[in-house]
Write a protein that holds these residues in place. Structure first.
Motif, PDB file in Angstrom:
ATOM      1  N   ASN A 241       0.859  -1.195   0.000  1.00 54.12           N
ATOM      2  CA  ASN A 241       0.000   0.000   0.000  1.00 54.12           C
ATOM      3  C   ASN A 241       0.900   1.251   0.000  1.00 54.12           C
ATOM      4  O   ASN A 241       0.858   2.084   0.906  1.00 54.12           O
ATOM      5  CB  ASN A 241      -0.979   0.016   1.179  1.00 54.12           C
ATOM      6  N   ALA A 242       1.726   1.299  -1.031  1.00 53.97           N
ATOM      7  CA  ALA A 242       2.744   2.357  -1.110  1.00 53.97           C
ATOM      8  C   ALA A 242       2.388   3.409  -2.152  1.00 53.97           C
ATOM      9  O   ALA A 242       1.614   3.161  -3.073  1.00 53.97           O
ATOM     10  CB  ALA A 242       4.088   1.724  -1.483  1.00 53.97           C
ATOM     11  N   VAL A 243       2.975   4.577  -1.956  1.00 55.27           N
ATOM     12  CA  VAL A 243       2.882   5.627  -2.964  1.00 55.27           C
ATOM     13  C   VAL A 243       4.329   5.935  -3.396  1.00 55.27           C
ATOM     14  O   VAL A 243       5.234   5.950  -2.562  1.00 55.27           O
ATOM     15  CB  VAL A 243       2.143   6.879  -2.401  1.00 55.27           C
ATOM     16  N   ILE A 244       4.515   6.123  -4.702  1.00 54.39           N
ATOM     17  CA  ILE A 244       5.857   6.473  -5.191  1.00 54.39           C
ATOM     18  C   ILE A 244       5.867   7.960  -5.525  1.00 54.39           C
ATOM     19  O   ILE A 244       5.106   8.425  -6.373  1.00 54.39           O
ATOM     20  CB  ILE A 244       6.248   5.645  -6.438  1.00 54.39           C
ATOM     21  N   LEU A 245       6.712   8.697  -4.796  1.00 51.33           N
ATOM     22  CA  LEU A 245       6.846  10.140  -5.034  1.00 51.33           C
ATOM     23  C   LEU A 245       8.196  10.377  -5.712  1.00 51.33           C
ATOM     24  O   LEU A 245       9.219   9.871  -5.241  1.00 51.33           O
ATOM     25  CB  LEU A 245       6.813  10.909  -3.702  1.00 51.33           C
ATOM     26  N   ALA A 246       8.182  11.118  -6.806  1.00 51.39           N
ATOM     27  CA  ALA A 246       9.451  11.326  -7.537  1.00 51.39           C
ATOM     28  C   ALA A 246       9.697  12.806  -7.812  1.00 51.39           C
ATOM     29  O   ALA A 246       8.781  13.556  -8.138  1.00 51.39           O
ATOM     30  CB  ALA A 246       9.435  10.561  -8.858  1.00 51.39           C
TER      31      ALA A 246
ATOM     32  N   ALA B 208      11.562   8.670  -4.504  1.00 47.73           N
ATOM     33  CA  ALA B 208      12.537   8.715  -5.577  1.00 47.73           C
ATOM     34  C   ALA B 208      13.048  10.151  -5.668  1.00 47.73           C
ATOM     35  O   ALA B 208      12.500  10.986  -6.394  1.00 47.73           O
ATOM     36  CB  ALA B 208      11.916   8.249  -6.881  1.00 47.73           C
ATOM     37  N   GLY B 209      14.047  10.405  -4.874  1.00 49.69           N
ATOM     38  CA  GLY B 209      14.628  11.748  -4.793  1.00 49.69           C
ATOM     39  C   GLY B 209      15.897  11.606  -3.981  1.00 49.69           C
ATOM     40  O   GLY B 209      16.521  10.544  -3.998  1.00 49.69           O
ATOM     41  N   VAL B 210      16.283  12.643  -3.256  1.00 43.65           N
ATOM     42  CA  VAL B 210      17.502  12.544  -2.451  1.00 43.65           C
ATOM     43  C   VAL B 210      17.165  12.459  -0.961  1.00 43.65           C
ATOM     44  O   VAL B 210      16.013  12.606  -0.558  1.00 43.65           O
ATOM     45  CB  VAL B 210      18.494  13.689  -2.768  1.00 43.65           C
ATOM     46  N   HIS B 211      18.214  12.226  -0.159  1.00 39.14           N
ATOM     47  CA  HIS B 211      18.033  11.897   1.245  1.00 39.14           C
ATOM     48  C   HIS B 211      17.214  12.936   2.009  1.00 39.14           C
ATOM     49  O   HIS B 211      16.294  12.586   2.752  1.00 39.14           O
ATOM     50  CB  HIS B 211      19.413  11.698   1.887  1.00 39.14           C
ATOM     51  N   PHE B 212      17.531  14.246   1.810  1.00 41.58           N
ATOM     52  CA  PHE B 212      16.816  15.246   2.613  1.00 41.58           C
ATOM     53  C   PHE B 212      15.323  15.248   2.280  1.00 41.58           C
ATOM     54  O   PHE B 212      14.492  15.591   3.127  1.00 41.58           O
ATOM     55  CB  PHE B 212      17.444  16.645   2.463  1.00 41.58           C
ATOM     56  N   MET B 213      14.957  14.852   1.066  1.00 45.28           N
ATOM     57  CA  MET B 213      13.538  14.831   0.670  1.00 45.28           C
ATOM     58  C   MET B 213      12.830  13.665   1.359  1.00 45.28           C
ATOM     59  O   MET B 213      11.703  13.808   1.853  1.00 45.28           O
ATOM     60  CB  MET B 213      13.409  14.676  -0.851  1.00 45.28           C
ATOM     61  N   ALA B 214      13.485  12.504   1.387  1.00 44.59           N
ATOM     62  CA  ALA B 214      12.897  11.340   2.052  1.00 44.59           C
ATOM     63  C   ALA B 214      12.809  11.606   3.559  1.00 44.59           C
ATOM     64  O   ALA B 214      11.823  11.237   4.215  1.00 44.59           O
ATOM     65  CB  ALA B 214      13.739  10.110   1.762  1.00 44.59           C
ATOM     66  N   GLU B 215      13.825  12.289   4.082  1.00 44.02           N
ATOM     67  CA  GLU B 215      13.823  12.654   5.507  1.00 44.02           C
ATOM     68  C   GLU B 215      12.630  13.565   5.809  1.00 44.02           C
ATOM     69  O   GLU B 215      11.951  13.420   6.830  1.00 44.02           O
ATOM     70  CB  GLU B 215      15.118  13.408   5.821  1.00 44.02           C
ATOM     71  N   THR B 216      12.379  14.513   4.890  1.00 42.84           N
ATOM     72  CA  THR B 216      11.237  15.419   5.064  1.00 42.84           C
ATOM     73  C   THR B 216       9.935  14.627   5.123  1.00 42.84           C
ATOM     74  O   THR B 216       9.056  14.899   5.959  1.00 42.84           O
ATOM     75  CB  THR B 216      11.199  16.430   3.885  1.00 42.84           C
ATOM     76  N   ALA B 217       9.824  13.621   4.251  1.00 39.76           N
ATOM     77  CA  ALA B 217       8.616  12.777   4.254  1.00 39.76           C
ATOM     78  C   ALA B 217       8.486  12.051   5.595  1.00 39.76           C
ATOM     79  O   ALA B 217       7.381  11.916   6.140  1.00 39.76           O
ATOM     80  CB  ALA B 217       8.674  11.782   3.107  1.00 39.76           C
ATOM     81  N   LYS B 218       9.607  11.613   6.149  1.00 35.87           N
ATOM     82  CA  LYS B 218       9.576  10.898   7.442  1.00 35.87           C
ATOM     83  C   LYS B 218       9.212  11.861   8.578  1.00 35.87           C
ATOM     84  O   LYS B 218       8.462  11.488   9.495  1.00 35.87           O
ATOM     85  CB  LYS B 218      10.943  10.247   7.699  1.00 35.87           C
ATOM     86  N   ILE B 219       9.744  13.091   8.513  1.00 35.11           N
ATOM     87  CA  ILE B 219       9.426  14.092   9.544  1.00 35.11           C
ATOM     88  C   ILE B 219       7.909  14.286   9.599  1.00 35.11           C
ATOM     89  O   ILE B 219       7.313  14.389  10.671  1.00 35.11           O
ATOM     90  CB  ILE B 219      10.144  15.438   9.229  1.00 35.11           C
ATOM     91  N   LEU B 220       7.284  14.281   8.427  1.00 31.48           N
ATOM     92  CA  LEU B 220       5.835  14.508   8.362  1.00 31.48           C
ATOM     93  C   LEU B 220       5.029  13.234   8.630  1.00 31.48           C
ATOM     94  O   LEU B 220       3.828  13.307   8.906  1.00 31.48           O
ATOM     95  CB  LEU B 220       5.465  15.070   6.983  1.00 31.48           C
ATOM     96  N   ASN B 221       5.675  12.069   8.528  1.00 29.21           N
ATOM     97  CA  ASN B 221       4.963  10.782   8.641  1.00 29.21           C
ATOM     98  C   ASN B 221       5.721   9.785   9.507  1.00 29.21           C
ATOM     99  O   ASN B 221       6.234   8.782   8.999  1.00 29.21           O
ATOM    100  CB  ASN B 221       4.794  10.159   7.242  1.00 29.21           C
TER     101      ASN B 221
END
Ligand code: 13P
Ligand code: SF4
Length: 324
Positions: A33-38, A74-87
């Motif tokens: 149940n994933a979403v791919i963000l690029a 699908a991006g760089v580390h700080f973007m994935a980190e931002t997603a984790k901060i929010l989720n």
């Protein structure tokens, strides 16, 4: 779209890849149940399989809104980190954990602590292209699409530190006519464009308009008739009556430009040398194969301490409120 994906690929380190990588990723998406963000700087195959493609602000907003259980970033580390901060409760996967960012790396937490101490009473506005540690030390986050709007909302008498990108900072200073204390970081990709070669291209293509990302140096920005985030550049090309553009940002964006305006001609701005250094070496570490393996093995996962996450969340939320 499916040509590369249909070719059988092998990854000797991780085992055999399925014949139809696109179909296998779609099936894993349902399973997780994933979403791919690029991001727009990803390779075309990744952009084509993503559920959502955007610039940094759009991706942060998409991460904030998603109901999925897992976010494949699908991006760089700080973007994935931002997603984790929010989720904090979602599984956040980054296909290649080495997909960093020269700009984020240019601002280490220890040095930034000292910089802040040297400028007491300053409000810290940090560009989203920084680590969670730097976000946690900031008052407000911004992206290239809302930096001017955010600084304009801060009272004129309030002194501001702007980090980590000196080029975006200088651009914001010009647009807002305010003085900012700039951290001297920069992006390896956006500093590679050659002013001389852009001028030569403008002579060779007199009908073409040059457009640029504000992470470029002012020597490049001064030749641009439009300056904006990746999403803003895309929209501008779509809506402008101009048929030819010289594009001074990472050329991954040209895939979407060509899709949305197939009758127009997009010329990537050349780097100083005859290299491929206008392609972001970090963004390009992600491949469709690594995306598949990340989903299959549910790793590499983004994790962080709850203290840092909560401290980084506050300036992120301020940005989201201020850029409605
Ligand atoms: P935007 O996504 O805000 O356009 O920034 C570009 C960039 O360099 C991302 O790393
Ligand atoms: Fe970082 Fe520049 Fe790559 Fe963006 S393009 S991820 S700012 S190095």
């Amino acid at each position: 779209m499916f040509t590369t994906a249909l070719a059988q690929r092998e990854n000797t380190q991780l085992g055999e890849l399925p014949l139809d990588l696109f179909a296998a990723i779609q099936s894993l998406k349902k399973e997780l149940n994933a979403v791919i963000l690029a991001h727009y700087y990803q390779e075309p195959d990744i952009q084509d399989i993503a559920d959502f493609i955007g610039d940094s602000l759009q991706l942060a907003k998409a991460a904030e809104k998603t109901n999925a259980d897992a976010i494949v970033f699908a991006g760089v580390h700080f973007m994935a980190e931002t997603a984790k901060i929010l989720n904090p409760d979602k599984l956040v996967l980054l296909p290649d954990l080495d997909a960093g960012c020269s700009l984020a790396d240019s601002c280490p937490p220890e040095a930034f602590t000292a910089f802040k101490a040297a400028h007491p009473n300053h409000l810290v506005v940090s560009y989203i292209n920084c680590s969670a540690d730097i976000k946690a030390m900031s008052d407000i986050i911004c992206t290239s699409s809302n930096a001017v709007k955010i600084v304009e909302q801060i009272p004129k008498e309030q002194p501001i530190i702007f980090a980590p990108d000196r080029n975006l900072g200088r651009y914001v200073m010009e647009q807002t006519r305010r003085d900012l204390v700039l951290w001297q970081g920069s992006c390896v990709v956006h500093e590679t464009f050659s002013e001389k070669k852009i001028v030569q291209l403008k002579i060779a293509y007199p009908e073409a308009e040059a457009i640029a990302h504000p992470e470029c140096e002012s020597s490049v920005l001064r030749h641009a008739s439009f300056i904006g985030s990746t999403a803003a550049l895309l929209k501008y090309c779509q809506n402008s009556p101009t048929k030819e553009f010289i594009v001074a940002t990472e050329p991954g964006i040209i895939h979407q430009m060509q899709k949305l305006a197939p009758d127009k001609h997009f010329i990537p701005a050349p780097p100083m040398n005859n290299c491929a250094c206008n392609e972001c070496p970090f963004m390009r570490l992600n491949t469709l194969e690594k995306l598949y393996w990340a989903m299959k093995n549910r790793t590499p996962e983004i994790t962080m301490s709850e203290d840092i996450r909560l401290a980084a969340l506050r300036p992120m939320q301020r940005m989201l409120e201020m850029s409605l």
